[in-house]
Enzyme design. Structure first.
Site, PDB file in Angstrom:
ATOM      1  N   ASN A  14       0.915  -1.141   0.000  1.00 47.49           N
ATOM      2  CA  ASN A  14       0.000   0.000   0.000  1.00 47.49           C
ATOM      3  C   ASN A  14       0.957   1.194   0.000  1.00 47.49           C
ATOM      4  OD1 ASN A  14      -2.736   0.843   2.326  1.00 47.49           O
ATOM      5  ND2 ASN A  14      -2.401   1.447   0.211  1.00 47.49           N
ATOM      6  N   CYS A  82      -5.323   5.299   8.157  1.00 46.03           N
ATOM      7  CA  CYS A  82      -4.885   4.205   7.295  1.00 46.03           C
ATOM      8  C   CYS A  82      -3.808   3.460   8.058  1.00 46.03           C
ATOM      9  CB  CYS A  82      -4.347   4.761   5.976  1.00 46.03           C
ATOM     10  SG  CYS A  82      -3.589   3.503   4.948  1.00 46.03           S
ATOM     11  N   ASN A 157     -14.039   1.794  10.703  1.00 48.48           N
ATOM     12  CA  ASN A 157     -14.713   1.755   9.393  1.00 48.48           C
ATOM     13  C   ASN A 157     -15.354   0.377   9.225  1.00 48.48           C
ATOM     14  OD1 ASN A 157     -12.382   0.301   9.083  1.00 48.48           O
ATOM     15  ND2 ASN A 157     -11.567   1.491   7.387  1.00 48.48           N
ATOM     16  N   ARG A 208     -13.886  -0.390  -0.412  1.00 47.98           N
ATOM     17  CA  ARG A 208     -14.979   0.427  -0.966  1.00 47.98           C
ATOM     18  C   ARG A 208     -14.398   1.668  -1.643  1.00 47.98           C
ATOM     19  NH1 ARG A 208     -17.735   3.448   4.359  1.00 47.98           N
ATOM     20  NH2 ARG A 208     -15.756   3.809   5.392  1.00 47.98           N
ATOM     21  N   CYS A 216      -4.950  -4.041   3.238  1.00 50.38           N
ATOM     22  CA  CYS A 216      -5.832  -3.089   3.931  1.00 50.38           C
ATOM     23  C   CYS A 216      -5.644  -3.330   5.416  1.00 50.38           C
ATOM     24  CB  CYS A 216      -7.290  -3.334   3.514  1.00 50.38           C
ATOM     25  SG  CYS A 216      -8.491  -2.406   4.496  1.00 50.38           S
ATOM     26  N   GLY A 217      -5.045  -2.356   6.130  1.00 52.14           N
ATOM     27  CA  GLY A 217      -4.689  -2.538   7.535  1.00 52.14           C
ATOM     28  C   GLY A 217      -5.883  -2.863   8.404  1.00 52.14           C
ATOM     29  N   THR A 218      -6.932  -2.025   8.353  1.00 56.59           N
ATOM     30  CA  THR A 218      -8.105  -2.308   9.185  1.00 56.59           C
ATOM     31  C   THR A 218      -8.756  -3.618   8.761  1.00 56.59           C
ATOM     32  OG1 THR A 218      -9.434  -0.898   7.719  1.00 56.59           O
ATOM     33  CG2 THR A 218      -8.598   0.117   9.735  1.00 56.59           C
TER      34      THR A 218
END
Lengths: 283, 283
Positions: A14, A82, A157, A208, A216-218
Site C-alpha cells: 500500500n 490508514c 470503518n 470500498r 488493507c490494515g483495518t
C-alpha cells in the site's frame, strides 16, 4: 516550477508519497494530490501523507508538537486513517530525524494513534477496538455469483468478512454486493479469508471506492476479529491473541484485545525532489 | 542497502526511471528492473532507461562518447528503441549537464538516433523511414467483435493501423486478433485512428506484450504514414508532410518523408535517490 522534498514508501505494497510541511504553510489542493499520485504523469501512489505539526492543524485539539498525518486519497479526497499509512509515516519521521523512537505518537483525523517501532524495523500501531457487529445475518455475493455468510466488523470503518476455502479463486474484478442493503448504508470493505494454519490466515480485500488492493490494515484486523469470534473454540481468556495475516502485498500481525494492534513492515524506497508543474504551482 | 541516483519522467505519459551509469559498471539484472518498475513496491514505470557511454557497451560500434540508451521493459526484458523514451532520455542528459543541445545523438540497440531539442523544450527524434507494407489485406478484430481493414506499417517494429469513426468506443481491454495470422508472425502493435481535422488524427494503441498504453511513439508515426498512404488525396509531392496525433497521454507531431521525425514533450517529474533492497543488491 516549485520543487518539493518527498519520499516514497509502502506498507505491504500500500504505497504513499510523503511530504513534510514543518511550517504548515503548504496545504495540498486536490489537483496537486491527483498529480502526485498519477502513476504515469506524476510519481504514483495510493495516497499522499503530509506531515504537519499538530499545532498547525486548526482541527487538532491534542499536543501541538505531535506530528499530524494529513492523509489524502489518490483522488484528492480526505481520509481519516490508514493502518498501513501510519507505519510508513512513522518510518519516514524516524529516518528524517523528526522523532525519536521507539514510541511515536501520530495525530490523525480519527484521533491520536500510539505506535512502537520494533527491533526488526516493523512498526506496531494501536488500532482501537475491533467490534464484531453482526454475525451471520449478512450475505455477501461476489462477481462470480458466490454467496457467503459474512461477519460485520467495525474497526472505525465497516468491514464484511467472509470465510472461504481459497481466496485466490474469487472474482474481485467487480464490487461485491451484500444483503440486506441497510447493513452497510455507507458501503463496506469486503474481506475473503481462509485458514493457513493455527492463528494464521490468508486474505484478499475489496476496498470500498477503490477496488481490490494489495493490503488493507483495518481489513486484516477485521479478518482476525471475525475469525476469532466465529471459528475459534477458545473463549473466556483475557490474554491477547495474535494472528498472522497474509495479504497479496505481504504479511502483518494482528493482536486482538481491548485494543487491537497491527504490526507490519514499513519501507522507504526513494526520496528526492518532485518538480511541480507550473499549472499546479499557482494554486 | 545501496542507493542509486535516479530521475523519473514521461513522454506523453509513457513513463520511465532514468539511471546514469558513467562508468558502465552497473548493468541491471532483470529482477532489479522489475523492482524499480513495480508501481507499488518500487518506484513504478513502464521501463528503465540506463545512460551508459557507448564505449562501455560491448555491442556498440559507433562513437564511444555517444550516450547509449540501455532500455529495459518493466518486465526486465531488453528492448531496442522507444520513441517516447528517447525524448525523456535526452531531456535528462540535458538537465544533468551531460550533453549540450540542441542536437544530441543517442545510441540505441537499433542504431544511432539523431535528436534535436526545440525552443519550447519538446524533443524531435529521427525515427527512420515508415514503410507501408500491406494496404488492405489484413483484418484486425477487437474484443468487441469489430472488424477493420488494417494497414500494415513497418517503423522498425510492426504495426497494424485501423481507421474508425471514434477510437474512444473500441474495447481494448483484451488483445485484438488479426487475419491472416502470418501477416505478423512476431505479433503486432495495433492502432485505432480517426480524423480530427486536416492532418490531425486521434489514436489509441494496443502494444504487443503490454496492453493498451497512453502513448506509443512508433505507433503515432505508423498511424500518420498509414493515413497518408490510404486517405490523403495528395501524392507525388516531395515536401515533408506534418501530422498532429492526439493520444490518451498527450499530443505529438509526426513529420513524414524519407526519414520520419517524431516531436513531443519530455517531462522530468522527480529526481533523487532510490534505496535498493538488500536482496537485490547482492546480484
Amino acid at each position: 516550477m516549485r520543487r518539493w522534498t518527498f519520499a516514497k514508501g509502502h506498507g505491504t505494497e500500500n504505497d504513499f508519497v510523503l511530504l513534510v510541511d514543518a511550517g504548515g504553510e503548504r496545504p495540498l489542493t486536490a489537483e496537486q494530490v491527483r498529480w502526485i499520485c498519477d502513476r504515469r504523469a506524476g510519481i504514483g501512489a495510493d495516497g499522499v501523507l503530509r506531515a504537519v505539526p499538530g499545532g498547525q492543524m486548526p482541527q487538532w485539539r491534542g499536543d501541538p508538537d505531535v506530528w499530524f498525518m494529513d492523509y489524502r486519497n489518490g483522488d484528492g479526497s480526505i481520509a481519516e486513517m490508514c493502518g498501513n499509512g501510519v507505519r510508513v509515516f512513522v518510518r519516514h519521521l524516524l529516518d528524517s530525524g523528526l522523532v525519536v523512537g521507539p514510541e511515536v505518537l501520530v495525530g490523525t483525523r480519527a484521533g491520536v494513534r500510539e505506535t512502537e517501532v520494533q527491533p526488526d524495523g516493523q512498526v506496531r500501531v494501536a488500532m482501537g477496538p475491533a467490534r464484531v457487529v453482526v454475525n451471520g445475518e449478512v450475505v455477501v455475493r461476489t462477481a462470480d455469483e458466490r454467496a457467503f455468510d459474512a461477519v460485520a466488523v467495525d474497526v472505525g470503518n465497516p468491514h464484511a468478512v467472509s470465510f472461504c476455502a481459497d481466496p485466490r479463486v474469487i472474482d474481485l474484478s467487480r464490487p461485491p454486493t451484500w444483503h440486506p442493503e441497510q447493513a452497510f448504508p455507507a458501503g463496506v470493505n469486503a474481506e475473503f479469508v481462509s485458514r493457513r494454519g493455527p492463528r494464521h490466515l490468508a486474505m484478499r480485500v475489496f476496498e470500498r471506492g477503490v477496488g481490490e488492493t494489495r493490503s488493507c490494515g483495518t481489513g486484516t484486523v477485521a479478518a482476525a476479529a471475525a475469525w476469532h469470534a466465529r471459528e475459534s473454540s477458545e473463549s473466556g481468556t483475557e490474554e491477547p491473541v495474535h494472528y498472522r495475516v497474509d495479504v497479496p502485498g505481504g504479511t502483518v500481525e494482528v493482536q486482538l484485545g481491548a485494543t487491537s494492534y497491527l504490526t507490519g513492515p514499513a519501507v522507504i524506497v526513494a526520496h528526492g525532489e518532485l518538480i511541480l508543474p507550473d499549472a499546479l504551482d499557482a494554486q
